[in-house]
Design a protein around this motif. Sequence first.
Motif, PDB file in Angstrom:
ATOM      1  N   ASP A 103       0.859  -1.189   0.000  1.00 57.17           N
ATOM      2  CA  ASP A 103       0.000   0.000   0.000  1.00 57.17           C
ATOM      3  C   ASP A 103       0.897   1.242   0.000  1.00 57.17           C
ATOM      4  O   ASP A 103       1.578   1.523   0.994  1.00 57.17           O
ATOM      5  CB  ASP A 103      -0.898  -0.020   1.246  1.00 57.17           C
ATOM      6  N   PRO A 104       0.902   1.994  -1.095  1.00 59.92           N
ATOM      7  CA  PRO A 104       1.794   3.156  -1.195  1.00 59.92           C
ATOM      8  C   PRO A 104       1.612   4.193  -0.084  1.00 59.92           C
ATOM      9  O   PRO A 104       2.549   4.927   0.234  1.00 59.92           O
ATOM     10  CB  PRO A 104       1.443   3.747  -2.561  1.00 59.92           C
ATOM     11  N   ARG A 113       7.383   3.160  -4.056  1.00 61.99           N
ATOM     12  CA  ARG A 113       5.936   3.353  -3.851  1.00 61.99           C
ATOM     13  C   ARG A 113       5.650   4.512  -2.906  1.00 61.99           C
ATOM     14  O   ARG A 113       4.678   5.258  -3.097  1.00 61.99           O
ATOM     15  CB  ARG A 113       5.318   2.062  -3.313  1.00 61.99           C
ATOM     16  N   THR A 120      -2.905   1.032  -3.587  1.00 66.27           N
ATOM     17  CA  THR A 120      -2.465  -0.358  -3.800  1.00 66.27           C
ATOM     18  C   THR A 120      -2.746  -0.827  -5.223  1.00 66.27           C
ATOM     19  O   THR A 120      -1.921  -1.518  -5.827  1.00 66.27           O
ATOM     20  CB  THR A 120      -3.173  -1.293  -2.798  1.00 66.27           C
ATOM     21  N   ASN A 123       0.189   0.610  -7.819  1.00 65.58           N
ATOM     22  CA  ASN A 123       1.426   0.767  -7.028  1.00 65.58           C
ATOM     23  C   ASN A 123       2.717   0.639  -7.840  1.00 65.58           C
ATOM     24  O   ASN A 123       3.777   0.348  -7.313  1.00 65.58           O
ATOM     25  CB  ASN A 123       1.412  -0.139  -5.793  1.00 65.58           C
TER      26      ASN A 123
END
Length: 160
Positions: A103-104, A113, A120, A123
């Motif tokens: 998840d960035p 990221r 996500t 990404n």
Amino acid sequence: FLPHLIASLEQVDQTYIMVKPDGVQRGLVGEIISRFEKKGFKLTGLKLFQCSKELAEEHYKDLKQKSFFPKLIDYITSGPVVCMAWEGVGVVASARKLIGATDPLQAEPGTIRGDLAVQTGRNVVHGSDSPENGKREIALWFKEGEVCDWTPVQSPWLRE
Ligand code: GDP
Ligand code: MG
């Protein structure tokens, strides 16, 4: 002599890194390649490639049961990707650190990221999660003869 012997016994791994279609569309290919290049890993394979649904499904086969799987396949096949093979001692884990969390928004600043993405589902980059998967994915995405073995002139300036 002994340190050289120990160094030569160190495991050299391969990892499969891929700029996903959003990274290509957003003009981030050079930036992403540059992060691995500057770190000091060795590029052994590189190509722009439009992948099939079948290849995307094989690559992500461990995620087949996930609810987001169809969206993931649509995303990965939505445009060309940049396929890369990188080699070095510790390259698999190090590349995952350079890439950052899935998840960035959770990925640390300084990671690819963390610096370049917000969601996500977009990404920008993939990296193998184990040396075994590194080998598997390189064999999946590259044909025989597309991966080069070569000796960078900077090698002695990177490792003692
Ligand atoms: P990675 O190893 O950090 O890439 O993460 P995973 O192996 O868990 O997931 C593979 C890829 O599937 C991720 O990089 C995302 O592109 C995608 N993905 C994972 N989780 C989700 C999710 O919850 N929603 C969506 N849309 N995509 C996801
Ligand atoms: Mg993964």
